[in-house]
Design a protein around this motif. Structure first.
Motif, PDB file in Angstrom:
ATOM      1  N   GLY A 116       9.846   4.009  -3.490  1.00 21.58           N
ATOM      2  CA  GLY A 116       9.117   4.303  -2.229  1.00 21.58           C
ATOM      3  C   GLY A 116       7.483   4.770  -2.457  1.00 21.58           C
ATOM      4  O   GLY A 116       6.783   5.308  -1.319  1.00 21.58           O
ATOM      5  N   LYS A 117       6.865   4.601  -3.478  1.00 24.74           N
ATOM      6  CA  LYS A 117       5.587   4.802  -3.764  1.00 24.74           C
ATOM      7  C   LYS A 117       4.670   3.905  -2.995  1.00 24.74           C
ATOM      8  O   LYS A 117       3.501   4.189  -2.642  1.00 24.74           O
ATOM      9  N   ALA A 131       0.867  -1.028   0.022  1.00 15.26           N
ATOM     10  CA  ALA A 131       0.105  -0.076  -0.171  1.00 15.26           C
ATOM     11  C   ALA A 131       0.851   1.106   0.049  1.00 15.26           C
ATOM     12  O   ALA A 131       2.087   1.131   0.152  1.00 15.26           O
ATOM     13  N   SER A 132       0.264   2.307  -0.230  1.00 17.24           N
ATOM     14  CA  SER A 132       1.182   3.648  -0.208  1.00 17.24           C
ATOM     15  C   SER A 132       1.392   3.953   1.255  1.00 17.24           C
ATOM     16  O   SER A 132       0.768   3.586   2.061  1.00 17.24           O
ATOM     17  N   PRO A 133       2.706   4.496   1.486  1.00 18.71           N
ATOM     18  CA  PRO A 133       2.939   5.141   2.810  1.00 18.71           C
ATOM     19  C   PRO A 133       1.765   6.038   3.417  1.00 18.71           C
ATOM     20  O   PRO A 133       1.577   5.877   4.499  1.00 18.71           O
ATOM     21  N   ALA A 162      -3.224   1.698  -5.829  1.00 18.69           N
ATOM     22  CA  ALA A 162      -2.549   1.579  -4.671  1.00 18.69           C
ATOM     23  C   ALA A 162      -1.593   2.862  -4.345  1.00 18.69           C
ATOM     24  O   ALA A 162      -1.623   3.395  -3.454  1.00 18.69           O
ATOM     25  N   VAL A 163      -0.885   3.173  -5.378  1.00 15.32           N
ATOM     26  CA  VAL A 163       0.070   4.497  -5.308  1.00 15.32           C
ATOM     27  C   VAL A 163      -0.739   5.800  -4.873  1.00 15.32           C
ATOM     28  O   VAL A 163      -0.427   6.461  -4.032  1.00 15.32           O
ATOM     29  N   LEU A 214     -12.265  -3.256  -8.359  1.00 14.88           N
ATOM     30  CA  LEU A 214     -11.991  -4.587  -8.936  1.00 14.88           C
ATOM     31  C   LEU A 214     -11.526  -4.235 -10.233  1.00 14.88           C
ATOM     32  O   LEU A 214     -12.258  -3.598 -10.948  1.00 14.88           O
ATOM     33  N   ALA A 215     -10.531  -4.725 -10.803  1.00  8.94           N
ATOM     34  CA  ALA A 215      -9.961  -4.445 -11.984  1.00  8.94           C
ATOM     35  C   ALA A 215      -9.251  -5.723 -12.656  1.00  8.94           C
ATOM     36  O   ALA A 215      -8.708  -6.607 -11.958  1.00  8.94           O
ATOM     37  N   ASN A 216      -9.272  -5.755 -14.010  1.00  6.43           N
ATOM     38  CA  ASN A 216      -8.777  -7.060 -14.666  1.00  6.43           C
ATOM     39  C   ASN A 216      -7.301  -6.910 -15.043  1.00  6.43           C
ATOM     40  O   ASN A 216      -6.829  -7.446 -16.115  1.00  6.43           O
ATOM     41  N   ASN A 217      -6.621  -5.490 -14.658  1.00  4.18           N
ATOM     42  CA  ASN A 217      -5.489  -5.308 -15.005  1.00  4.18           C
ATOM     43  C   ASN A 217      -4.392  -4.906 -13.800  1.00  4.18           C
ATOM     44  O   ASN A 217      -4.823  -3.999 -13.059  1.00  4.18           O
ATOM     45  N   GLY A 218      -3.452  -5.551 -13.985  1.00  2.00           N
ATOM     46  CA  GLY A 218      -2.673  -5.251 -12.599  1.00  2.00           C
ATOM     47  C   GLY A 218      -2.020  -3.957 -12.604  1.00  2.00           C
ATOM     48  O   GLY A 218      -1.880  -3.314 -11.524  1.00  2.00           O
ATOM     49  N   GLU A 219      -1.611  -3.350 -13.574  1.00  2.00           N
ATOM     50  CA  GLU A 219      -0.928  -1.862 -13.414  1.00  2.00           C
ATOM     51  C   GLU A 219      -2.013  -0.789 -12.823  1.00  2.00           C
ATOM     52  O   GLU A 219      -1.754   0.093 -12.318  1.00  2.00           O
ATOM     53  N   ALA A 220      -3.212  -0.921 -13.555  1.00  2.00           N
ATOM     54  CA  ALA A 220      -4.508  -0.240 -12.801  1.00  2.00           C
ATOM     55  C   ALA A 220      -4.397  -0.325 -11.244  1.00  2.00           C
ATOM     56  O   ALA A 220      -4.627   0.540 -10.589  1.00  2.00           O
ATOM     57  N   LEU A 221      -4.466  -1.451 -10.725  1.00  2.00           N
ATOM     58  CA  LEU A 221      -4.430  -1.692  -9.471  1.00  2.00           C
ATOM     59  C   LEU A 221      -3.331  -1.361  -8.677  1.00  2.00           C
ATOM     60  O   LEU A 221      -3.509  -0.714  -7.583  1.00  2.00           O
TER      61      LEU A 221
END
Length: 294
Positions: free
Chosen positions: A251-252, A167-169, A230-231, A219-226
């Motif tokens: 560090g993001k 997760a993001s800091p 999170a960032v 919910l998303a079907n693409n990892g980059e979007a997730l």
């Protein structure tokens, strides 16, 4: 040569689970399959199948013959392909499918190098996170990440694919850092839609695997979007490390729950069953194994 063809049909019948399925896979009439199997049994002077109205199964002799026939046909195919490869360069069209994020980050650069080394080869690449039906859609190879559920497919492991929870800091500073997996019940999570159960995350706790229910806000079907979500502080995400490594290094994102391993996963090159691998397919898989082994 008719005997070798009968052996090939026999192997397809066993792998497909019956005469009808084998006929569809071979694109011939069911009567032809049945006739060939009867001729093979007559030639061998033994019964290979237990035939009933409900199911087809192998006799004890049939099981032994199947194992031996598989080896013979595989050795024959390898000998033919090796001989051809000594005389000709790779030609024709190679149809590939792969998950989008992994395809963009790792497969595309590898494919560019492979094509540069084999100018006579054409490639059709489909990058998509959906499940690809190799047989019905006509792909030569698909890359899959996870654990394979279909044991009839021809698969070769390319590399391990470890996962992490991050997760993001900023999110963790606001909502707290989970210390044990059960703490996830109090957190907002981000789920990968194509996962079998996106609302249950598994962890190794002690000596047993336990599932922890999570609440996927997105919910998303693409990892980059997730990763991007999170960032931006929308919640915790559980993804392969190859998607997370840049954000972790910058560090993001911050990794949590390091003491609780996630289920192991692998990256596979998967091919359709029931036929020898063409030289171009075998050569590309060998190239990927060497490329991704490190």
């Amino acid at each position: 040569m008719n005997l070798f063809e009968d052996m090939r049909v026999f192997v397809v019948v066993v792998e497909a689970g019956g005469f009808s399925a084998a006929a569809q896979r071979l694109n011939i009439a069911k009567s032809v399959v049945s006739r060939r199997m009867s001729a093979l049994e007559k030639h061998l002077e033994c019964r290979l199948f237990n035939r009933t109205t409900r199911r087809l199964s192998l006799t004890e002799t049939g099981i032994d013959y199947f194992e031996r026939t598989q080896r013979i046909l595989r050795d024959l195919a390898e000998a033919e392909e090796a001989t051809r490869s000594l005389q000709t360069e790779l030609r024709g069209r190679l149809r590939l499918a792969a998950p989008m994020s992994f395809g963009l980050k790792y497969l595309s650069p590898a494919l560019n190098d492979f094509m540069a080394a084999h100018p006579g080869l054409d490639v059709e690449l489909d990058l998509n996170d959906r499940y690809v039906d190799l047989v019905n859609e006509g792909y030569d190879i698909t890359l899959r990440i996870g654990r394979l559920s279909d044991s009839t497919l021809v698969a070769r492991e390319l590399a391990p694919c470890p996962h992490a929870v991050c997760a993001s800091p900023a999110y963790l500073d606001t909502h707290g850092r989970p210390q044990v997996p059960d703490d996830l019940r109090k957190h907002t999570c981000l789920g990968y839609k194509n996962r079998a159960n996106s609302s249950q995350w598994q962890f190794l706790m002690g000596r047993e695997w336990r599932s922890v229910p999570v609440r996927p806000r997105l919910l998303a079907n693409n990892g980059e979007a997730l990763v991007q979500a999170a960032v931006n502080g929308l919640g915790l995400v559980s993804l392969p490390r190859f998607l997370l490594e840049e954000s972790l290094a910058s560090g993001k994102l911050e990794e949590v729950l390091r003491d609780f391993p996630l289920p192991s996963s692998q990256i596979y090159a998967v091919c359709p069953p029931g036929r020898p691998l063409p030289t171009k397919v075998r050569a590309f898989i060998d190239f990927l194994v060497k490329r991704f082994s490190q």
